[in-house]
Design an enzyme around this catalytic site. Sequence first.
Site, short mmCIF file in Angstrom:
data_model
loop_
_atom_site.label_atom_id
_atom_site.label_comp_id
_atom_site.label_asym_id
_atom_site.label_seq_id
_atom_site.Cartn_x
_atom_site.Cartn_y
_atom_site.Cartn_z
N ARG A 1 32.48 -4.78 38.40
CA ARG A 1 31.84 -3.81 37.71
C ARG A 1 32.97 -2.74 38.29
O ARG A 1 32.83 -1.55 37.77
CB ARG A 1 30.98 -3.33 38.09
CG ARG A 1 29.44 -4.54 37.48
CD ARG A 1 29.19 -4.17 35.64
NE ARG A 1 28.94 -5.02 35.83
CZ ARG A 1 28.04 -6.31 36.26
NH1 ARG A 1 28.91 -7.01 36.32
NH2 ARG A 1 27.36 -7.12 35.95
N SER B 1 21.74 -2.45 33.66
CA SER B 1 21.47 -2.56 35.52
C SER B 1 21.84 -1.47 35.58
O SER B 1 23.03 -0.69 35.01
CB SER B 1 22.81 -3.26 35.84
OG SER B 1 21.94 -4.33 35.91
N GLU C 1 25.44 2.53 38.34
CA GLU C 1 26.08 1.95 37.76
C GLU C 1 26.75 2.45 36.66
O GLU C 1 27.90 1.95 36.60
CB GLU C 1 26.06 0.34 37.18
CG GLU C 1 27.04 -0.90 37.46
CD GLU C 1 27.29 -0.82 35.55
OE1 GLU C 1 28.30 -1.15 35.45
OE2 GLU C 1 26.03 -1.72 35.61
N1 EPU Z 1 14.90 -9.71 41.52
C1 EPU Z 1 13.68 -9.29 42.30
N2 EPU Z 1 13.44 -8.52 41.35
C2 EPU Z 1 13.85 -7.43 40.32
C3 EPU Z 1 14.79 -8.37 39.82
C4 EPU Z 1 15.44 -9.23 40.61
O1 EPU Z 1 13.57 -10.06 42.97
O2 EPU Z 1 13.34 -7.10 39.24
C5 EPU Z 1 15.88 -10.10 41.98
C6 EPU Z 1 15.90 -12.06 42.18
O3 EPU Z 1 15.28 -12.82 43.35
C7 EPU Z 1 16.94 -12.52 41.26
C8 EPU Z 1 18.02 -11.50 42.04
O4 EPU Z 1 17.33 -10.64 42.59
O5 EPU Z 1 17.01 -13.50 41.76
C9 EPU Z 1 18.55 -11.97 41.17
O6 EPU Z 1 18.53 -10.71 39.80
P1 EPU Z 1 19.07 -11.01 38.65
O7 EPU Z 1 19.83 -12.92 38.26
O8 EPU Z 1 18.05 -10.80 37.26
O9 EPU Z 1 20.69 -10.39 38.22
P2 EPU Z 1 21.20 -9.05 39.15
O10 EPU Z 1 21.60 -9.37 40.39
O11 EPU Z 1 19.60 -8.13 38.63
C10 EPU Z 1 24.03 -8.97 37.50
C11 EPU Z 1 23.74 -7.79 37.13
C12 EPU Z 1 23.43 -7.79 35.32
C13 EPU Z 1 23.48 -9.56 34.79
C14 EPU Z 1 22.69 -10.02 35.87
C15 EPU Z 1 22.54 -11.47 35.96
C16 EPU Z 1 25.00 -6.56 38.37
C17 EPU Z 1 23.93 -4.47 38.60
N3 EPU Z 1 23.83 -6.53 37.35
O12 EPU Z 1 21.75 -8.48 38.47
O13 EPU Z 1 24.05 -6.90 34.44
O14 EPU Z 1 23.12 -9.67 33.98
O15 EPU Z 1 22.91 -10.29 37.25
O16 EPU Z 1 24.05 -12.27 35.92
O17 EPU Z 1 26.14 -6.56 38.89
C18 EPU Z 1 24.37 -4.96 33.96
O18 EPU Z 1 25.03 -5.03 34.21
O19 EPU Z 1 24.32 -4.14 32.87
C19 EPU Z 1 23.69 -6.02 33.79
C20 EPU Z 1 22.10 -6.33 33.20
#
Ligand code: EPU
Length: 347
Positions: A173, A247, A342
């Site tokens: 990012r 995010s 972010e």
């Molecule tokens: N999780 C929870 N509770 C929640 C959300 C997530 O426990 O409310 C845990 C779950 O175990 C899940 C893990 O966190 O498996 C990862 O969650 P997710 O796959 O939804 O991805 P993220 O790491 O929360 C990142 C990016 C997103 C992107 C997704 C998918 C960042 C800051 N965010 O989110 O990007 O869509 O991965 O690759 O890196 C954005 O940048 O605006 C964005 C939405």
Amino acid sequence: MSQSLPPADSSSQLCDADLTALNTLRLPARAHRLARPSTVDELAQVLAERNPAEPLFVIGEGSNLVIGSDLPGLTLSLAIDGMVQVKEDDVHVWIAAGAGVHWDDLVAWTVTQGWQGLENLSLIPGTAGAAPFQNIGAYGVELSQVLEQVTVLDVVTARVEHFAADECEFAYRDSRFKSRDRGRYIITGIELRLRKQPRCDVRYGPLQAAFGHLPEHEVSPVAVRERVIAVRQSKLPDPAVLANAGSFFKNPVVNGAEADALKVRFPDLVAYPQPQGVKLAAGWLIEQAGWKGKCLGPVGMHSEQALVLVNHGGATSADVMALADAVRADVLEQFGVTLEQEPVLLP
Ligand code: EPU
């Protein structure tokens, strides 16, 4: 878009422009002057007429922004359009897009052509020009992997420059445009290198579940795009329906010892080893801290994805900051981990 936006050409600049439609958190703010150049020449003209001492802001669709207060000086919302194939060889096709192109229109076009590379990045809000600024990423893929070069206008020299991908200082990012060179260059277009034969990246959990059993050549970019869209729609609020900026925090990276210590205290900790340390799922930390689906005034952390801060209506930037501070404080107290915001804060 709102009727308050000026038409996309350089001659009209709107004074005291309403920016509510130009930020997906829908925070009320105004720009002292707003221009929407639709070509690089128009952009150059707007910059030439500007007093170099006045503040300058560039916004795309405002999908990764927190506008903290009214913006002084000149704000640019680039309307530079166009998506074209530049060249090809046996393996790759090179395409160019103007900074103002809606990102998902670009993804949809390339995927429909049968080209592979952008499908995991489907439905990310924002413009093509904003994509390299924060090195957008999702479902195991980052823009940096398919980016060939970024075309910019240098605000200081007024010259057009090109940066190859390895000159953009891409990180999670992050890029030189967001960090070291913030304000120096205006991204006017991007060039991407895509594959003509699919080699989709389906390592991310839900994609693995859907496609992991298939041979590589049978996994089409169109199918991956459809799956990514379904996953996104199940977790992430559509900014057109519920205001948000994606995010709100980055996933924090801690060192191995810190991660091990946390794992002892919290065996369910969601953590991904990286070359530089261990990346923790901020959404998990926020959920454990009790903030998932919880509101503070008109803002809250989303009920399906705790990492997304949403505006239920009528919020100000002070409301956003109050919630962000409260979440950050609770995560720090409970886990000893500092969350970094972010979206970009303006001014
Ligand atoms: N999780 C929870 N509770 C929640 C959300 C997530 O426990 O409310 C845990 C779950 O175990 C899940 C893990 O966190 O498996 C990862 O969650 P997710 O796959 O939804 O991805 P993220 O790491 O929360 C990142 C990016 C997103 C992107 C997704 C998918 C960042 C800051 N965010 O989110 O990007 O869509 O991965 O690759 O890196 C954005 O940048 O605006 C964005 C939405």
